[in-house]
Design a protein around this motif. Sequence first.
Motif, mmCIF file in Angstrom:
data_model
loop_
_atom_site.group_PDB
_atom_site.id
_atom_site.type_symbol
_atom_site.label_atom_id
_atom_site.label_comp_id
_atom_site.label_asym_id
_atom_site.label_seq_id
_atom_site.Cartn_x
_atom_site.Cartn_y
_atom_site.Cartn_z
ATOM 1 N N SER A 44 0.813 -1.224 0.000
ATOM 2 C CA SER A 44 0.000 0.000 0.000
ATOM 3 C C SER A 44 0.846 1.274 0.000
ATOM 4 O O SER A 44 0.362 2.326 -0.410
ATOM 5 C CB SER A 44 -0.947 0.004 1.196
ATOM 6 N N SER A 45 2.096 1.207 0.413
ATOM 7 C CA SER A 45 2.951 2.393 0.467
ATOM 8 C C SER A 45 3.833 2.564 -0.763
ATOM 9 O O SER A 45 4.330 3.656 -1.010
ATOM 10 C CB SER A 45 3.872 2.328 1.693
ATOM 11 N N LEU A 46 4.033 1.503 -1.526
ATOM 12 C CA LEU A 46 4.958 1.538 -2.658
ATOM 13 C C LEU A 46 4.496 2.428 -3.797
ATOM 14 O O LEU A 46 5.317 3.119 -4.405
ATOM 15 C CB LEU A 46 5.180 0.125 -3.204
ATOM 16 N N GLY A 47 3.237 2.382 -4.122
ATOM 17 C CA GLY A 47 2.781 3.118 -5.292
ATOM 18 C C GLY A 47 3.546 2.638 -6.513
ATOM 19 O O GLY A 47 3.671 1.437 -6.756
ATOM 20 N N SER A 48 4.138 3.563 -7.257
ATOM 21 C CA SER A 48 4.895 3.196 -8.458
ATOM 22 C C SER A 48 6.399 3.237 -8.229
ATOM 23 O O SER A 48 7.177 3.239 -9.179
ATOM 24 C CB SER A 48 4.520 4.131 -9.611
ATOM 25 N N THR A 49 6.828 3.270 -6.968
ATOM 26 C CA THR A 49 8.258 3.303 -6.648
ATOM 27 C C THR A 49 8.937 2.028 -7.148
ATOM 28 O O THR A 49 8.549 0.925 -6.776
ATOM 29 C CB THR A 49 8.479 3.423 -5.124
ATOM 30 N N PRO A 50 9.953 2.172 -8.011
ATOM 31 C CA PRO A 50 10.643 0.980 -8.503
ATOM 32 C C PRO A 50 11.521 0.339 -7.425
ATOM 33 O O PRO A 50 12.111 1.033 -6.593
ATOM 34 C CB PRO A 50 11.497 1.503 -9.656
ATOM 35 N N ILE A 51 11.572 -0.973 -7.464
ATOM 36 C CA ILE A 51 12.470 -1.736 -6.594
ATOM 37 C C ILE A 51 13.498 -2.389 -7.497
ATOM 38 O O ILE A 51 13.155 -3.193 -8.366
ATOM 39 C CB ILE A 51 11.714 -2.812 -5.796
ATOM 40 N N VAL A 52 14.754 -2.033 -7.303
ATOM 41 C CA VAL A 52 15.846 -2.527 -8.137
ATOM 42 C C VAL A 52 16.590 -3.616 -7.382
ATOM 43 O O VAL A 52 17.093 -3.383 -6.280
ATOM 44 C CB VAL A 52 16.827 -1.390 -8.502
ATOM 45 N N CYS A 53 16.648 -4.799 -7.967
ATOM 46 C CA CYS A 53 17.404 -5.900 -7.367
ATOM 47 C C CYS A 53 18.820 -5.890 -7.933
ATOM 48 O O CYS A 53 19.011 -5.979 -9.147
ATOM 49 C CB CYS A 53 16.718 -7.234 -7.651
ATOM 50 N N LEU A 54 19.805 -5.774 -7.053
ATOM 51 C CA LEU A 54 21.200 -5.723 -7.472
ATOM 52 C C LEU A 54 21.776 -7.108 -7.762
ATOM 53 O O LEU A 54 22.872 -7.210 -8.310
ATOM 54 C CB LEU A 54 22.044 -5.008 -6.413
#
Length: 80
Positions: A44-54
Motif C-alpha cells: 500500500s505504500s509503494l505506489g509506483s516506486t521501482p524496486i531494483v534488485c542488485l
Amino acid sequence: MDVLSAGIASEADTPLDDELVRWADRIFVMEQRHRTAVRRQFRSSLGSTPIVCLGMPDRYRYMDPQLIDLLERKMARFIG
C-alpha cells in the motif's frame, strides 16, 4: 542525492517502514527475495516506486571491503 539504509529483518538497526518507503524515489535490494518481501509488506505504500534488485548475496558483514567494492560496481550505472 539523499540515501538511507534500512533492513527488512526484525533485528535491523533501521527497519524499513511505510514512511521510508513513501520517502524513497527508488528502492534497492540485494536479493530477489528482498524485493518480494518489500512488495508484500509495503504494497500500500509503494505506489509506483521501482524496486531494483542488485543480484548480490546478502552474506556480508557491515562495511566489509568486499561488500563496498561490489556495491560500488553494482551501483555505478545508477549514480551518474
